[in-house]
Design an enzyme around this catalytic site. Structure first.
Site, PDB file in Angstrom:
ATOM      1  N   HIS A 212       0.812  -1.214   0.000  1.00  8.78           N
ATOM      2  CA  HIS A 212       0.000   0.000   0.000  1.00  8.78           C
ATOM      3  C   HIS A 212       0.847   1.266   0.000  1.00  8.78           C
ATOM      4  O   HIS A 212       0.422   2.307  -0.477  1.00  8.78           O
ATOM      5  CB  HIS A 212      -1.010  -0.037   1.151  1.00  8.78           C
ATOM      6  CG  HIS A 212      -2.131  -0.976   0.835  1.00  8.78           C
ATOM      7  ND1 HIS A 212      -2.087  -2.299   1.187  1.00  8.78           N
ATOM      8  CD2 HIS A 212      -3.264  -0.797   0.126  1.00  8.78           C
ATOM      9  CE1 HIS A 212      -3.185  -2.884   0.723  1.00  8.78           C
ATOM     10  NE2 HIS A 212      -3.908  -2.007   0.084  1.00  8.78           N
ATOM     11  N   ARG A 319     -10.681   4.209  -1.183  1.00  8.53           N
ATOM     12  CA  ARG A 319     -10.158   3.373  -0.081  1.00  8.53           C
ATOM     13  C   ARG A 319     -10.433   4.109   1.241  1.00  8.53           C
ATOM     14  O   ARG A 319      -9.609   4.908   1.701  1.00  8.53           O
ATOM     15  CB  ARG A 319      -8.656   3.142  -0.261  1.00  8.53           C
ATOM     16  CG  ARG A 319      -8.275   2.147  -1.361  1.00  8.53           C
ATOM     17  CD  ARG A 319      -6.765   1.928  -1.385  1.00  8.53           C
ATOM     18  NE  ARG A 319      -6.377   0.756  -2.137  1.00  8.53           N
ATOM     19  CZ  ARG A 319      -5.971   0.774  -3.413  1.00  8.53           C
ATOM     20  NH1 ARG A 319      -5.903   1.906  -4.070  1.00  8.53           N
ATOM     21  NH2 ARG A 319      -5.616  -0.346  -4.006  1.00  8.53           N
ATOM     22  N   ARG A 356     -15.486   1.894  -0.732  1.00  6.36           N
ATOM     23  CA  ARG A 356     -15.224   0.570  -0.154  1.00  6.36           C
ATOM     24  C   ARG A 356     -15.205   0.685   1.362  1.00  6.36           C
ATOM     25  O   ARG A 356     -14.598   1.615   1.910  1.00  6.36           O
ATOM     26  CB  ARG A 356     -13.879   0.034  -0.645  1.00  6.36           C
ATOM     27  CG  ARG A 356     -13.587  -1.345  -0.084  1.00  6.36           C
ATOM     28  CD  ARG A 356     -12.341  -1.929  -0.678  1.00  6.36           C
ATOM     29  NE  ARG A 356     -11.153  -1.259  -0.184  1.00  6.36           N
ATOM     30  CZ  ARG A 356      -9.929  -1.597  -0.571  1.00  6.36           C
ATOM     31  NH1 ARG A 356      -9.729  -2.539  -1.466  1.00  6.36           N
ATOM     32  NH2 ARG A 356      -8.882  -0.959  -0.077  1.00  6.36           N
ATOM     33  N   GLU A 456     -11.194 -10.899  -4.370  1.00  8.46           N
ATOM     34  CA  GLU A 456      -9.753 -10.803  -4.132  1.00  8.46           C
ATOM     35  C   GLU A 456      -9.211 -11.991  -3.362  1.00  8.46           C
ATOM     36  O   GLU A 456      -8.041 -12.022  -2.999  1.00  8.46           O
ATOM     37  CB  GLU A 456      -9.378  -9.469  -3.493  1.00  8.46           C
ATOM     38  CG  GLU A 456     -10.205  -9.064  -2.293  1.00  8.46           C
ATOM     39  CD  GLU A 456      -9.847  -7.659  -1.798  1.00  8.46           C
ATOM     40  OE1 GLU A 456      -8.893  -7.050  -2.296  1.00  8.46           O
ATOM     41  OE2 GLU A 456     -10.530  -7.195  -0.880  1.00  8.46           O
ATOM     42  N   ASN A 479      -4.511  -7.117  -6.687  1.00  3.18           N
ATOM     43  CA  ASN A 479      -3.352  -7.083  -5.791  1.00  3.18           C
ATOM     44  C   ASN A 479      -3.439  -8.227  -4.789  1.00  3.18           C
ATOM     45  O   ASN A 479      -2.469  -8.954  -4.550  1.00  3.18           O
ATOM     46  CB  ASN A 479      -3.309  -5.762  -5.010  1.00  3.18           C
ATOM     47  CG  ASN A 479      -3.338  -4.563  -5.926  1.00  3.18           C
ATOM     48  OD1 ASN A 479      -2.960  -4.668  -7.076  1.00  3.18           O
ATOM     49  ND2 ASN A 479      -3.821  -3.438  -5.426  1.00  3.18           N
ATOM     50  N   ASP A 480      -4.610  -8.365  -4.195  1.00  8.41           N
ATOM     51  CA  ASP A 480      -4.772  -9.444  -3.214  1.00  8.41           C
ATOM     52  C   ASP A 480      -5.031 -10.776  -3.888  1.00  8.41           C
ATOM     53  O   ASP A 480      -4.591 -11.813  -3.394  1.00  8.41           O
ATOM     54  CB  ASP A 480      -5.908  -9.107  -2.236  1.00  8.41           C
ATOM     55  CG  ASP A 480      -5.423  -8.169  -1.159  1.00  8.41           C
ATOM     56  OD1 ASP A 480      -4.322  -8.401  -0.629  1.00  8.41           O
ATOM     57  OD2 ASP A 480      -6.121  -7.182  -0.870  1.00  8.41           O
ATOM     58  N   ARG A 490       2.520  -9.534  -0.532  1.00  8.93           N
ATOM     59  CA  ARG A 490       2.717  -8.411  -1.460  1.00  8.93           C
ATOM     60  C   ARG A 490       3.670  -7.349  -0.948  1.00  8.93           C
ATOM     61  O   ARG A 490       4.116  -6.494  -1.717  1.00  8.93           O
ATOM     62  CB  ARG A 490       1.357  -7.789  -1.839  1.00  8.93           C
ATOM     63  CG  ARG A 490       0.586  -7.241  -0.684  1.00  8.93           C
ATOM     64  CD  ARG A 490      -0.878  -7.009  -1.051  1.00  8.93           C
ATOM     65  NE  ARG A 490      -1.139  -5.671  -1.522  1.00  8.93           N
ATOM     66  CZ  ARG A 490      -2.348  -5.157  -1.671  1.00  8.93           C
ATOM     67  NH1 ARG A 490      -3.421  -5.876  -1.388  1.00  8.93           N
ATOM     68  NH2 ARG A 490      -2.523  -3.929  -2.093  1.00  8.93           N
ATOM     69  N   CYS A 527      -9.956  -3.295 -10.051  1.00  9.61           N
ATOM     70  CA  CYS A 527      -9.492  -2.083  -9.376  1.00  9.61           C
ATOM     71  C   CYS A 527      -8.111  -2.266  -8.755  1.00  9.61           C
ATOM     72  O   CYS A 527      -7.616  -1.395  -8.060  1.00  9.61           O
ATOM     73  CB  CYS A 527     -10.493  -1.609  -8.331  1.00  9.61           C
ATOM     74  SG  CYS A 527     -10.709  -2.768  -6.977  1.00  9.61           S
TER      75      CYS A 527
HETATM   76  C1  PEP Z   1      -6.656  -5.159  -4.462  1.00  9.79           C
HETATM   77  O1  PEP Z   1      -6.426  -5.994  -3.590  1.00  9.79           O
HETATM   78  O2  PEP Z   1      -6.365  -5.332  -5.670  1.00  9.79           O
HETATM   79  C2  PEP Z   1      -7.272  -3.874  -4.100  1.00  9.79           C
HETATM   80  C3  PEP Z   1      -7.667  -3.019  -5.009  1.00  9.79           C
HETATM   81  O3  PEP Z   1      -7.381  -3.577  -2.777  1.00  9.79           O
HETATM   82  P1  PEP Z   1      -6.133  -3.109  -1.892  1.00  9.79           P
HETATM   83  O4  PEP Z   1      -4.956  -2.867  -2.812  1.00  9.79           O
HETATM   84  O5  PEP Z   1      -6.521  -1.878  -1.168  1.00  9.79           O
HETATM   85  O6  PEP Z   1      -5.908  -4.283  -0.985  1.00  9.79           O
HETATM   86 MG    MG Z   2      -7.277  -5.758  -1.645  1.00 13.10          MG
END
Ligand code: PEP
Ligand code: MG
Length: 591
Positions: A212, A319, A356, A456, A479-480, A490, A527
């Protein structure tokens, strides 16, 4: 002598400037530049803080004999003498003054910069007794910072930096030289705090591409490199550095040839940026006439302006957790949240805003003191996102009410992160109903809010048809999804090379989610960071994706890809990639 440090490229562009080292424990110290006519005030603030601490030490010393026996008295009194000497040491005081005069740092920043310089000298001392005095120095600086906190600088708003231009390349010693922050680690909340700061680039020792911290750096559209291992130890305060945010390299003490080369690159990316700006009002249509939705990911209401500037057609991911972080347990109540969401909705001028619900945990701890990983065995698999919300019903209900109330001022979608179980889906939807009921009872207005789920967790992608029964839309959090499918943290740079969006299992999960949404006529977007990666645009279009949500800084570059793509031609290529053992090879055709 110049040398380079390699890390992970997370935010593209070139920054050239002087290094500012910030120790993790000092991240909350204010960093801003003062106006020339405030320089003297900062020096006075510093001097009076020092005098106050000297006086405090004197007082403690006189009362010591009442508190301890003779032996203890002598020992403690000698230690306090050391503290007093350190405070009055010229190297510290003159050095701090110099940072204020030469660089116009505010007093606290100047003090911590000089602490770093002197502390390194202590580290190099051979005598162990002298080496240990570093701890004493840190203590006296800490005391001065505490005193200064009570006497704030007259400058309340840090000046917003202008993007460094090639003119800044000149190796002069003026105060207008761009500054590059080098730190061991920055939490996402720390990064957010620097969003309107003076820094032209960031380097951290740790972190991964979709951590993040990296995500926030990208949202600032400022060059950044993470995972640069020992950068914060080998770079010194005020060294000249270049950040190459595309190659993931930090160059320390660059030669004139390097400076010229990177200055040229910097100018070129500025030209490219201006060229892309012309696409702002061009509709995002593919060559075969498919309409593509390009949405923005934002963290604060203030980011909405940037989203509109690049022609985003809405917010695909707000977020909300950034409102909850770094507050020492003092979480935002319903009213504060309502004001924030309403401000975002209004700032988007009638375009939809997808909010979210809070996604804290893992690498987004509520407070710096509870950094993910320190106090949990495996925070990414722990009580995060919707799991945390369901465990905190009062907090969750107040957030839901605040989001629903904001929908009275413009179109709002509600998005739920990290769902994996049907029981979680049912509980969540029951909470949404309850929040509506509470607003009805209060007579407070709200609009029609579509409710969506993030896909995710692999379990969610595998049971996507069940999710579609309950939700109006889906948003794939790549991402997750990649982290959990490939079992790769990550934020851990040591496994960053295994973080592969082209892994057949990842592609399969994305493809089935998109296809299932289409089959049921429900919107699906991506996203995660993949949505803003121009290398992935064609593949995602080929997989049938029509809605992308990304940082505003990426929207125009992705739009350019969209305008050059023909989805009819991309579909068979994407399907071949899905069947391939090594999709990356199958996809070479796309490039
Ligand atoms: C993701 O996991 O791709 C996502 C958009 O949420 P975050 O990056 O905030 O975990
Ligand atoms: Mg996520």
């Amino acid at each position: 002598m110049s040398f380079s440090v390699h890390g992970i490229a997370v935010s593209s562009g070139v920054a050239i400037g002087r290094a500012v080292l910030v120790a993790s424990s000092r991240l909350d110290v204010a960093h801003y530049l003062v106006e020339p006519d405030q320089v003297q005030f900062e020096i006075t603030r510093l001097r009076s803080a020092r005098d106050t601490v000297v006086a405090e030490i004197g007082k403690v010393q006189t009362s010591l004999h009442e508190l301890t026996d003779k032996e203890g008295y002598l020992e403690l009194s000698a230690l306090l003498d050391v503290h007093r000497m350190l405070l009055q040491d010229e190297q510290l005081t003159d050095g701090v003054k110099q940072w204020i005069l030469d660089r116009r740092y505010n007093a606290e920043w100047a003090l911590t910069s000089q602490l770093d310089v002197v502390a390194r000298q202590f580290d190099e001392m051979e005598d162990p007794y002298l080496r240990e005095r570093k701890g004493d120095l840190e203590q006296v600086v800490e005391r001065m910072l505490r005193v200064m906190r009570g006497v704030a600088s007259p400058v309340s708003q840090p000046p917003v930096p202008s993007r460094p231009t090639s003119q800044d390349l000149l190796l002069d010693d003026t105060v207008d030289v761009p500054l590059v922050l080098v730190a061991h680690d920055l939490s996402p909340a720390d990064m957010l705090q620097f969003k309107q700061s003076v820094f032209a680039g960031f380097v951290t020792d740790v972190g991964g591409k979709t951590s993040h911290t990296a995500i926030v750096a990208r949202s600032m559209d400022i060059p950044a490199v993470v995972g640069a291992r020992s950068a914060s130890q080998i770079v010194r305060q005020d060294d000249w550095v270049i950040i190459d945010g595309d190659a993931g390299v930090l160059i320390v003490d660059p030669s004139p040839i390097m400076l010229a080369e990177y200055g040229f690159k910097q100018r070129q990316s500025e030209v490219e940026r201006q060229r892309l700006n012309r696409l702002r009002n061009t509709p995002a249509l593919t060559l075969d006439g498919q309409k593509i939705e390009l949405l923005a990911n934002i963290e604060r209401p203030a980011d909405a302006a940037g989203a509109l500037r690049v022609g985003a057609v809405g917010v695909g991911l707000f977020r909300s957790e950034f409102l909850f972080m770094g507050r020492q347990g003092n979480l935002p109540d319903e009213e504060e949240q309502f004001r924030t969401y309403k401000a975002t909705v209004e700032a988007m001028e009638g375009l939809p805003v997808t909010i979210r619900t809070v996604d804290v945990g893992a690498d987004k701890p509520l407070d710096r003191s509870s950094r993910g990983g320190d106090d949990h065995l495996n925070p990414a698999l722990g009580l995060r996102a919707i799991r945390w919300s369901l465990a905190e019903p009062t907090m969750f209900l107040s957030q839901l009410r605040a989001i629903l109330r904001a929908s009275a001022f413009g179109p709002v979608h509600l998005l739920i992160p990290m769902l994996a179980h049907v029981s979680e889906i049912r509980q969540t939807l029951a909470f949404v109903d309850r929040a509506r009921g509470q607003l009805n009872a209060r007579g407070q207005a709200y609009g029609t809010v579509k409710v969506g789920a993030m896909i995710e967790v692999p379990a969610a992608a595998l049971m996507v048809d069940v999710f579609l029964r309950y939700f109006d839309f889906l948003s794939i959090g790549t991402n997750d999804l990649i982290q959990y499918t490939l079992a790769i943290d990550r934020v851990d740079e040591s496994v960053a090379h295994l973080y592969d969006p082209m892994h057949p299992a990842v592609l399969e999960l994305m493809a089935r989610t998109i296809a299932a949404g289409h089959a049921q006529g429900k919107p699906v977007s991506v996203c995660g960071e993949l949505a803003g990666d121009v290398q992935m645009t064609r593949l995602l279009l080929g997989l049938g994706l029509r809605s992308f949500s990304m940082h505003p800084s990426q929207i125009l570059a992705v739009k350019q890809q969209v305008l050059r793509s023909d989805t009819a031609k991309l579909k068979p290529i994407a399907e071949a990639a899905l069947r391939a053992e090594e999709p990356a090879r199958a996809l070479e055709a796309l490039r």
